[in-house]
Scaffold this motif. Structure first.
Motif, PDB file in Angstrom:
ATOM      1  N   ALA A 179      26.209  19.362  -2.109  1.00  0.00           N
ATOM      2  CA  ALA A 179      27.126  19.875  -1.091  1.00  0.00           C
ATOM      3  C   ALA A 179      26.848  21.317  -0.702  1.00  0.00           C
ATOM      4  CB  ALA A 179      28.573  19.734  -1.576  1.00  0.00           C
ATOM      5  N   GLY A 180      26.355  22.118  -1.643  1.00  0.00           N
ATOM      6  CA  GLY A 180      26.089  23.529  -1.357  1.00  0.00           C
ATOM      7  C   GLY A 180      24.631  23.832  -1.107  1.00  0.00           C
ATOM      8  N   LYS A 181      23.869  22.821  -0.758  1.00  0.00           N
ATOM      9  CA  LYS A 181      22.427  22.972  -0.584  1.00  0.00           C
ATOM     10  C   LYS A 181      22.076  23.986   0.498  1.00  0.00           C
ATOM     11  CE  LYS A 181      18.334  20.146   0.510  1.00  0.00           C
ATOM     12  NZ  LYS A 181      17.865  18.768   0.824  1.00  0.00           N
ATOM     13  N   ILE A 182      21.034  24.769   0.239  1.00  0.00           N
ATOM     14  CA  ILE A 182      20.473  25.715   1.203  1.00  0.00           C
ATOM     15  C   ILE A 182      19.051  25.244   1.504  1.00  0.00           C
ATOM     16  CG2 ILE A 182      19.779  28.113   1.610  1.00  0.00           C
ATOM     17  CD1 ILE A 182      21.988  28.915  -0.413  1.00  0.00           C
ATOM     18  N   SER A 183      18.750  25.018   2.765  1.00  0.00           N
ATOM     19  CA  SER A 183      17.461  24.460   3.154  1.00  0.00           C
ATOM     20  C   SER A 183      16.297  25.284   2.627  1.00  0.00           C
ATOM     21  CB  SER A 183      17.374  24.374   4.678  1.00  0.00           C
ATOM     22  OG  SER A 183      16.150  23.806   5.078  1.00  0.00           O
ATOM     23  N   GLU A 184      15.265  24.609   2.139  1.00  0.00           N
ATOM     24  CA  GLU A 184      14.035  25.223   1.613  1.00  0.00           C
ATOM     25  C   GLU A 184      14.257  26.006   0.309  1.00  0.00           C
ATOM     26  OE1 GLU A 184      11.071  24.563   2.913  1.00  0.00           O
ATOM     27  OE2 GLU A 184      12.022  23.375   4.497  1.00  0.00           O
ATOM     28  N   PHE A 185      15.429  25.877  -0.262  1.00  0.00           N
ATOM     29  CA  PHE A 185      15.770  26.597  -1.493  1.00  0.00           C
ATOM     30  C   PHE A 185      16.017  25.559  -2.576  1.00  0.00           C
ATOM     31  CE2 PHE A 185      18.898  29.568  -3.778  1.00  0.00           C
ATOM     32  CZ  PHE A 185      17.911  30.419  -4.241  1.00  0.00           C
ATOM     33  N   GLY A 186      14.904  25.040  -3.116  1.00  0.00           N
ATOM     34  CA  GLY A 186      14.980  23.958  -4.082  1.00  0.00           C
ATOM     35  C   GLY A 186      15.151  24.435  -5.506  1.00  0.00           C
ATOM     36  N   PRO A 187      15.209  23.497  -6.463  1.00  0.00           N
ATOM     37  CA  PRO A 187      15.481  23.837  -7.864  1.00  0.00           C
ATOM     38  C   PRO A 187      14.547  24.871  -8.472  1.00  0.00           C
ATOM     39  CG  PRO A 187      15.695  21.486  -7.534  1.00  0.00           C
ATOM     40  CD  PRO A 187      15.133  22.034  -6.255  1.00  0.00           C
ATOM     41  N   ALA A 188      13.259  24.837  -8.134  1.00  0.00           N
ATOM     42  CA  ALA A 188      12.325  25.799  -8.732  1.00  0.00           C
ATOM     43  C   ALA A 188      12.742  27.233  -8.436  1.00  0.00           C
ATOM     44  CB  ALA A 188      10.912  25.548  -8.216  1.00  0.00           C
TER      45      ALA A 188
END
Length: 288
Positions: A179-188
């Motif tokens: 729900a709080g995802k930021i594009s291009e900002f993945g787990p790594a």
């Protein structure tokens, strides 16, 4: 509530507390079995080599804090207002975890978290070519896909830190994955943000960084136990640790294993922390 969704400061940093109640037989067996003697010996050797590079015997905290990455500030000049370095410098400068931590502390005081996103991102990329471009995608969008506004990014980062404080690292990870995802900002990279953010509170069991290199190390630990009875009906280690987006469950298993490893290694006398284990596994030139 499932263990690990609420691992706040009130709880001890104990793998038995962190291990999810619904952990698979394979995952539970690996974590509870802990490090093999040869794996412990390998990690102790890695620590010794790191200490020699760092000037001699030092505490776990000092070894981690001094872990530095070289970056060329001029390459990150467009983000200078968020970075704790001289943006005009054209030669590489070292940025260590301790300096990133100071940024995190200032963010905790101000309640504004973009400086930590940018600083932890630059620290994570170092001098690799795509770093500034990838950060621009995070902040402004990629191609024809519009990015989130700065205020919306701040809102999502603040919500993640609130989840970190109230629920623990797994809850914050789950939020930034969904729900709080930021594009291009993945787990790594968002685990780097969560790691530094978690170190600014009264945390006994902080978030830990998980990226492709560390996942490959985890794959190796699981593969070396693939012939154990508890692994008989489990999925392959390669599939379990396949990235680049791991589930919040997998992230919690990873944290639990690292806490278990640090506890085992500390039994020899020198104190170990989960992030020291993470650092040594990350910087290793080969798998354990």
């Amino acid at each position: 509530m499932t263990a690990g969704l609420n691992d706040t400061a009130a709880q001890r940093c104990d793998y038995r507390t962190l291990l999810p109640d619904d952990a698979s037989v394979y995952d539970r067996g690996v974590v509870e079995g802990g490090l093999a003697p040869e794996e412990q010996g390998w990690l102790r050797q890695q620590r010794l080599e790191w200490e020699l590079r760092s000037g001699g015997h030092r505490s776990a905290e000092d070894l981690v804090s001094g872990h530095s990455i070289d970056i060329v500030p001029a390459r990150w000049a467009k983000f200078h207002r968020w970075l704790p370095i001289d943006a005009a410098a054209t030669s590489p400068l070292s940025l260590n975890r301790g300096e990133v931590m100071k940024v995190a502390l200032r963010c905790r005081e101000s309640g504004l978290w973009l400086p930590l996103l940018v600083t932890s991102f630059a620290w994570g990329w170092g001098n690799r070519g795509l770093g500034p471009t990838r950060l621009r995608w995070v902040l402004n969008g990629k191609g024809s896909s519009p990015g989130l506004s700065s205020s919306e990014i701040e809102k999502r980062l603040a919500a993640a830190v609130d989840a970190l404080d109230q629920q623990g690292a797994r809850g914050a990870y789950q939020l930034l994955s969904n729900a709080g995802k930021i594009s291009e900002f993945g787990p790594a990279f968002f685990t780097k943000f969560l790691y530094f953010a978690s170190r600014t509170g009264q945390w006994r069991c902080p978030a830990l960084i998980l990226d492709g290199r560390l996942a490959r190390q985890m794959q190796g630990f699981w593969e070396r136990r693939a012939n154990e009875p508890y692994a008989a009906n489990g999925s392959s280690a390669r599939w379990l640790w396949q990235g680049p987006r791991w589930s919040d469950y997998r992230y919690q298993v990873y944290r639990t294993f690292m806490v278990r490893s640090a506890s085992q290694l500390s039994e020899s006398g020198d104190r170990w922390t989960p992030d020291l284990v993470e650092l040594l596994l990350f910087r290793a030139t080969r798998a354990v």
